[in-house]
Write a protein that holds these residues in place. Structure first.
Motif, PDB file in Angstrom:
ATOM      1  N   PHE A   1       0.834  -1.206   0.000  1.00  7.04           N
ATOM      2  CA  PHE A   1       0.000   0.000   0.000  1.00  7.04           C
ATOM      3  C   PHE A   1       0.866   1.251   0.000  1.00  7.04           C
ATOM      4  CE2 PHE A   1      -2.205   3.435   2.156  1.00  7.04           C
ATOM      5  CZ  PHE A   1      -3.459   3.433   1.557  1.00  7.04           C
ATOM      6  N   ARG A   2       1.897   1.261   0.843  1.00  9.95           N
ATOM      7  CA  ARG A   2       2.788   2.430   0.904  1.00  9.95           C
ATOM      8  C   ARG A   2       3.493   2.658  -0.426  1.00  9.95           C
ATOM      9  NH1 ARG A   2       5.307   1.115   6.788  1.00  9.95           N
ATOM     10  NH2 ARG A   2       3.656   2.076   8.019  1.00  9.95           N
ATOM     11  N   ARG A   3       4.009   1.570  -1.002  1.00 14.66           N
ATOM     12  CA  ARG A   3       4.749   1.701  -2.273  1.00 14.66           C
ATOM     13  C   ARG A   3       3.827   2.090  -3.427  1.00 14.66           C
ATOM     14  NH1 ARG A   3       6.348   2.676  -6.390  1.00 14.66           N
ATOM     15  NH2 ARG A   3       8.185   1.945  -7.500  1.00 14.66           N
ATOM     16  N   ALA A   4       2.610   1.546  -3.453  1.00 11.11           N
ATOM     17  CA  ALA A   4       1.648   1.853  -4.513  1.00 11.11           C
ATOM     18  C   ALA A   4       0.980   3.210  -4.298  1.00 11.11           C
ATOM     19  CB  ALA A   4       0.586   0.763  -4.598  1.00 11.11           C
ATOM     20  N   ARG A   5       1.175   3.756  -3.099  1.00  9.29           N
ATOM     21  CA  ARG A   5       0.559   5.032  -2.716  1.00  9.29           C
ATOM     22  C   ARG A   5      -0.956   4.997  -2.857  1.00  9.29           C
ATOM     23  NH1 ARG A   5       3.936   8.928  -6.093  1.00  9.29           N
ATOM     24  NH2 ARG A   5       5.889   7.828  -5.910  1.00  9.29           N
ATOM     25  N   GLY A   6      -1.531   3.923  -2.399  1.00  4.67           N
ATOM     26  CA  GLY A   6      -2.983   3.826  -2.440  1.00  4.67           C
ATOM     27  C   GLY A   6      -3.459   2.393  -2.434  1.00  4.67           C
ATOM     28  N   ARG A   7      -4.706   2.260  -2.763  1.00  3.32           N
ATOM     29  CA  ARG A   7      -5.396   0.980  -2.680  1.00  3.32           C
ATOM     30  C   ARG A   7      -4.694  -0.123  -3.466  1.00  3.32           C
ATOM     31  NH1 ARG A   7     -11.805   0.031  -3.203  1.00  3.32           N
ATOM     32  NH2 ARG A   7     -11.731  -2.225  -3.002  1.00  3.32           N
TER      33      ARG A   7
ATOM     34  N   THR B   1       1.579  -2.815 -12.842  1.00  2.00           N
ATOM     35  CA  THR B   1       0.475  -2.613 -11.901  1.00  2.00           C
ATOM     36  C   THR B   1       0.619  -3.474 -10.649  1.00  2.00           C
ATOM     37  OG1 THR B   1      -0.910  -4.324 -12.928  1.00  2.00           O
ATOM     38  CG2 THR B   1      -1.151  -2.070 -13.764  1.00  2.00           C
ATOM     39  N   SER B   2       1.621  -4.327 -10.602  1.00  2.00           N
ATOM     40  CA  SER B   2       1.727  -5.295  -9.500  1.00  2.00           C
ATOM     41  C   SER B   2       2.989  -5.098  -8.669  1.00  2.00           C
ATOM     42  CB  SER B   2       1.707  -6.716 -10.055  1.00  2.00           C
ATOM     43  OG  SER B   2       2.875  -6.953 -10.811  1.00  2.00           O
ATOM     44  N   LEU B   3       2.923  -5.644  -7.460  1.00  3.95           N
ATOM     45  CA  LEU B   3       4.058  -5.657  -6.547  1.00  3.95           C
ATOM     46  C   LEU B   3       4.150  -7.042  -5.930  1.00  3.95           C
ATOM     47  CD1 LEU B   3       2.200  -2.818  -5.551  1.00  3.95           C
ATOM     48  CD2 LEU B   3       4.567  -2.323  -5.061  1.00  3.95           C
ATOM     49  N   THR B   4       5.348  -7.593  -5.895  1.00  2.00           N
ATOM     50  CA  THR B   4       5.578  -8.869  -5.223  1.00  2.00           C
ATOM     51  C   THR B   4       6.268  -8.567  -3.902  1.00  2.00           C
ATOM     52  OG1 THR B   4       5.774 -10.022  -7.326  1.00  2.00           O
ATOM     53  CG2 THR B   4       6.692 -11.129  -5.394  1.00  2.00           C
ATOM     54  N   VAL B   5       5.743  -9.171  -2.830  1.00  2.00           N
ATOM     55  CA  VAL B   5       6.253  -8.916  -1.486  1.00  2.00           C
ATOM     56  C   VAL B   5       6.626 -10.247  -0.843  1.00  2.00           C
ATOM     57  CG1 VAL B   5       5.724  -7.958   0.789  1.00  2.00           C
ATOM     58  CG2 VAL B   5       4.794  -6.862  -1.267  1.00  2.00           C
TER      59      VAL B   5
END
Length: 139
Positions: free
Chosen positions: A44-50, A83-87
């Motif tokens: 959420f922090r990295r995407a700056r939103g939902r 559009t994606s993030l892997t964590v």
């Protein structure tokens, strides 16, 4: 084993008796839920939103979690797509607090997608100065 030195957890929670399975250990679904929440905080922090969870690529239960363990979730962004993030989330349990024993109890790799106001995928903003859950610059 000890907690990762120099790193801050995304989340910490105390395992309670209400979180147990029929065998008296902490229910695996409880651990999975908190792992997803910890990963989503960083995403959420990295995407700056939902964001929304779209996949759990892997989830390894390494050791059981017991009542009164202090469970720490360390989350690191390992990949940023359009559009994606892997964590990656590493989970540790501090057992018998006061005696300072600590064990890694689980690890997981989750994928999140950034969503716009229309609830459709949106690009993840570029951010060269972002610090991920481990306090390192993101890849």
């Amino acid at each position: 084993m000890s907690l990762p030195p120099g790193k801050e957890p995304a989340l910490r929670i105390l395992a309670r008796p209400t979180d147990t399975n029929a065998a008296g250990d902490i229910f695996g679904g409880w651990l999975m839920s908190w792992t997803d929440i910890a990963g989503s905080i960083v995403a959420f922090r990295r995407a700056r939103g939902r964001i929304v969870t779209v996949a759990v690529k892997d989830f390894d239960f390494i050791q059981p979690v017991y009542v009164d363990d202090l469970v720490s979730f360390y989350a690191e962004i390992t990949k940023v797509g359009h559009t994606s993030l892997t964590v990656e989330v590493m989970v540790y349990a501090e057992r018998k607090r006061g005696k300072e024993t600590c064990e890694r109890v689980a690890s997981a790799r989750l994928v999140y997608v950034a969503l716009g106001k229309d609830r459709r995928p949106r690009p993840v903003p570029a951010d060269d100065n972002f610090k991920n859950g481990y306090g390192n610059s993101s890849p």
